[in-house]
Design a protein around this motif. Structure first.
Motif, mmCIF file in Angstrom:
data_model
loop_
_atom_site.group_PDB
_atom_site.id
_atom_site.type_symbol
_atom_site.label_atom_id
_atom_site.label_comp_id
_atom_site.label_asym_id
_atom_site.label_seq_id
_atom_site.Cartn_x
_atom_site.Cartn_y
_atom_site.Cartn_z
ATOM 1 N N UNK A 11 49.333 28.203 38.805
ATOM 2 C CA UNK A 11 48.097 28.725 39.402
ATOM 3 C C UNK A 11 48.323 30.202 39.686
ATOM 4 N N UNK A 12 47.529 31.071 39.090
ATOM 5 C CA UNK A 12 47.760 32.512 39.209
ATOM 6 C C UNK A 12 46.628 33.206 39.963
ATOM 7 N N UNK A 13 47.003 34.137 40.830
ATOM 8 C CA UNK A 13 46.000 34.952 41.522
ATOM 9 C C UNK A 13 45.404 35.954 40.530
ATOM 10 N N UNK A 14 44.351 36.641 40.967
ATOM 11 C CA UNK A 14 43.714 37.649 40.101
ATOM 12 C C UNK A 14 44.736 38.714 39.710
ATOM 13 N N UNK A 15 45.562 39.149 40.657
ATOM 14 C CA UNK A 15 46.553 40.189 40.353
ATOM 15 C C UNK A 15 47.603 39.661 39.377
ATOM 16 N N UNK A 16 48.018 38.416 39.569
ATOM 17 C CA UNK A 16 49.026 37.832 38.661
ATOM 18 C C UNK A 16 48.437 37.676 37.254
ATOM 19 N N UNK A 17 47.138 37.379 37.176
ATOM 20 C CA UNK A 17 46.488 37.296 35.862
ATOM 21 C C UNK A 17 46.480 38.660 35.187
ATOM 22 N N UNK A 18 46.164 39.683 35.967
ATOM 23 C CA UNK A 18 46.145 41.040 35.384
ATOM 24 C C UNK A 18 47.543 41.417 34.904
ATOM 25 N N UNK A 19 48.558 41.040 35.675
ATOM 26 C CA UNK A 19 49.936 41.354 35.272
ATOM 27 C C UNK A 19 50.291 40.619 33.985
ATOM 28 N N UNK A 20 49.866 39.346 33.880
ATOM 29 C CA UNK A 20 50.148 38.566 32.660
ATOM 30 C C UNK A 20 49.441 39.187 31.469
ATOM 31 N N UNK A 21 48.208 39.663 31.714
ATOM 32 C CA UNK A 21 47.429 40.318 30.663
ATOM 33 C C UNK A 21 48.151 41.607 30.235
ATOM 34 N N UNK A 22 48.650 42.374 31.218
ATOM 35 C CA UNK A 22 49.376 43.622 30.897
ATOM 36 C C UNK A 22 50.620 43.331 30.066
ATOM 37 N N UNK A 23 51.312 42.250 30.421
ATOM 38 C CA UNK A 23 52.529 41.901 29.657
ATOM 39 C C UNK A 23 52.164 41.543 28.220
ATOM 40 N N UNK A 123 25.764 28.075 30.241
ATOM 41 C CA UNK A 123 27.120 28.628 30.353
ATOM 42 C C UNK A 123 27.071 29.861 31.249
ATOM 43 N N UNK A 124 27.853 29.835 32.308
ATOM 44 C CA UNK A 124 27.887 30.942 33.269
ATOM 45 C C UNK A 124 29.075 31.848 32.958
ATOM 46 N N UNK A 125 28.773 33.000 32.321
ATOM 47 C CA UNK A 125 29.808 34.025 32.077
ATOM 48 C C UNK A 125 29.385 35.294 32.805
ATOM 49 N N UNK A 126 28.946 35.146 34.055
ATOM 50 C CA UNK A 126 28.451 36.306 34.798
ATOM 51 C C UNK A 126 29.600 37.042 35.496
ATOM 52 N N UNK A 127 30.341 36.355 36.336
ATOM 53 C CA UNK A 127 31.501 36.983 36.994
ATOM 54 C C UNK A 127 32.700 36.045 36.947
ATOM 55 N N UNK A 128 33.867 36.663 36.841
ATOM 56 C CA UNK A 128 35.115 35.896 36.863
ATOM 57 C C UNK A 128 36.045 36.451 37.917
ATOM 58 N N UNK A 129 37.257 36.803 37.513
ATOM 59 C CA UNK A 129 38.270 37.236 38.482
ATOM 60 C C UNK A 129 38.027 38.647 39.005
ATOM 61 N N UNK A 130 37.060 39.366 38.415
ATOM 62 C CA UNK A 130 36.834 40.755 38.844
ATOM 63 C C UNK A 130 35.891 40.877 40.019
ATOM 64 N N UNK A 131 35.346 39.786 40.485
ATOM 65 C CA UNK A 131 34.357 39.836 41.569
ATOM 66 C C UNK A 131 35.039 40.203 42.886
ATOM 67 N N UNK A 132 34.498 41.249 43.534
ATOM 68 C CA UNK A 132 35.120 41.689 44.787
ATOM 69 C C UNK A 132 34.135 41.713 45.946
#
Ligand SMILES: NC(=O)C1=CN([C@@H]2O[C@H](COP(=O)(O)OP(=O)(O)OC[C@H]3O[C@@H](n4cnc5c(N)ncnc54)[C@H](O)[C@@H]3O)[C@@H](O)[C@H]2O)[C@H](O)CC1
Ligand SMILES: [K+]
Length: 468
Positions: A11-23, A123-132
């Motif tokens: 289970x990854x947080x938004x920041x951990x997802x961004x880090x995985x994406x960067x890798x 299908x809801x593709x409005x907001x994902x992990x970027x919602x603040x």
């Protein structure tokens, strides 16, 4: 019968997802390539589920919307009737590229959709992990309305409006209910923490090419619990002592559950006249009652009471070198007295008991549980519809959401006895807690509804049958 989130999954947080994406990008991938994978994976699921019906895809301005445009293109290329409605123009390069590659019309959302407009598949593709921040009311209302009208509603990555890391609801009560959520790359806390989790429906993870993911937090795995062998006898099977008090029923339930979870010998320290089940050995409490070194675990709390006699019993249990499960009333009597205890200790508070013990904390339920485990030196099980298990060293799990029918008197006592049985069999405390919660949840799902806690205990053997 299947849990609605994958078991033993990272289970990854938004920041951990961004880090995985960067890798992944550093290793040669790109946001566009990840988005192509994500959108194609979404399209494959939707194609299978839509069975030829029209699909309406709502796209937001970020990369979640980008996934939606990719899914629309792939679905259309497979002959599925698709409409796209977007909340403005894409704001990221990858989403703009995905938008450009979609050759069909784009309706305006929410304004452009006529009242009563709908499609069988939403299908809801409005907001994902970027919602603040909170989603506009008009947008949240429109998603909820459309999802409610659809025959099948699917969220891409997260229900729009869910707060990724805490499982909170940015829309304060406006999250739509989805039949399914396609988690991209990995689960996020919002898929397992309430209130967001209950809006996700069945959650499936789509591989988007991030490679293997290392995560501190995982969902609880299905345990593997060995059956007794020819060499087993009642004491090797685990001896559990349940320390009871004035509310006999609660400690009886814990004792019954300990047997049903596989313990070899259950001692109930309350006294009283013999009565069924006769397998439970009933003795009066005495200060040296826990001295028997065959006792593999002590369960204290269910029905204990909160008077001086209860304090005396808890004092003796804490002073003993026996592994302990501390539940119910005993949690109210603890006041920080765990310090200095070397033997394994498991605390099983519900939200109210947790707040009374550790104060009203800040941060997600996961962070609060980790903090409490660190401070107390015990394995802490924060019960609820999103049970979190944390160890002092930082290890943490969230149990898959289970039956809401568990919200009935006595089920906590059954859980304490179940964990006690595993602890008495020398299962390490974190694993005993995790496996106990899994068995308890599986038993509840199997007997379905309106059960008595006694029946939950009696369903544990069938749950054990699945934990092999
Ligand atoms: N992490 C990955 O490996 C991949 C994730 N993908 C998908 O991308 C989203 C996350 O995308 P991101 O662009 O960061 O955020 P969102 O699309 O969720 O939304 C951000 C977008 O929305 C604006 N915004 C934020 N809050 C609001 C608001 N309350 N009202 C209006 N607008 C708002 C913000 O300014 C941005 O423009 C992830 O969930 C996946 O779906 C990719 O597929 C690639 C791989
Ligand atoms: K979404």
């Amino acid at each position: 019968m299947l849990p609605n989130v994958p078991e033993g999954a990272p289970v990854l947080t938004a920041a951990a997802m961004r880090a995985a994406e960067d890798r992944a990008i550093a290793a040669g991938s790109s946001v566009a390539a990840l988005m192509e994978c994500a959108g194609t994976g979404v399209a494959e699921w939707v194609h299978r589920l839509a069975a030829g019906s029209e699909v309406l895809i709502l796209c937001g301005p970020g990369n979640n919307g980008g996934d939606g445009y990719v899914a629309a293109r792939v679905l259309a290329s497979r002959g599925v009737p698709v409409r796209v409605a977007a909340l403005g123009e894409p704001k990221t390069a990858a989403a703009a590229q995905a938008r450009a590659a979609w050759s069909g019309p784009v309706e305006a959302f929410p304004g452009g959709l006529a009242d009563g407009d709908t499609a069988p598949i939403l299908v809801d593709a409005v907001f994902g992990t970027g919602l603040t921040r909170a989603v506009d009311d008009a947008v949240a209302d429109a998603i909820r309305l459309l999802a409610g009208r659809a025959r099948l509603s699917i969220a891409v990555d997260l229900p729009s409006g869910a707060e990724t890391d805490s499982g909170g609801d940015f829309g304060a009560g406006k999250l739509a209910n989805f039949d399914g959520t396609l988690a991209l790359g990995a689960l996020k806390p919002a898929h397992v923490l309430q209130p967001a989790a209950r809006h996700c429906g069945a959650v499936r993870v789509i591989d988007i090419g991030l490679g293997s993911l290392d995560a501190v937090l995982r969902t609880s795995p299905r345990p593997q619990i060995a059956a007794p062998g020819p060499e087993s006898h009642k004491y090797t099977r685990g001896m559990v002592a349940v320390v009871g008090g004035p509310m006999h029923g609660a400690s009886e339930l814990a004792a019954r559950a300990a047997y049903r979870a596989g313990a070899g010998y259950v001692l109930l320290l309350t006294g009283g006249l013999p009565h069924p089940p006769h397998a439970i050995v009933r003795q009066r409490w005495s200060p040296d009652a826990l001295a028997d070194d065959r006792i593999g675990a002590v369960v204290i709390g269910p029905g204990l009471g909160r008077d001086d006699r209860a304090r005396e019993k808890l004092e003796a249990a804490l002073a003993s070198d026996r592994p302990l499960v501390i539940d119910g009333d005993a949690l109210h009597l603890l006041d920080g007295r765990l310090r200095g205890r070397d033997a394994p200790t498991i605390l099983t508070p519900h939200a109210g008991e947790f707040a009374a013990l550790f104060g009203a904390g800040t941060g997600s339920k996961i962070m609060q549980a980790q903090d409490a485990a660190r401070k107390s030196g015990a394995v802490v099980v924060v019960k609820g519809a999103d049970t979190v298990i944390a160890a002092p060293g930082g290890r943490v799990q969230v149990a898959a959401p289970t039956s809401a029918w568990l919200s009935v008197a006595g089920t906590g006592d059954v859980l304490a006895g179940t964990i006690g049985a595993l602890l008495a069999q020398h299962v390490p405390p974190f694993d005993a807690a995790s496996a106990g919660i899994w068995l308890h949840g599986a038993a509840a799902r199997m007997i379905d509804r309106c059960f008595l806690a006694d029946e939950l205990a009696d369903a544990l053997p069938e749950a054990l049958e699945r934990a092999r």
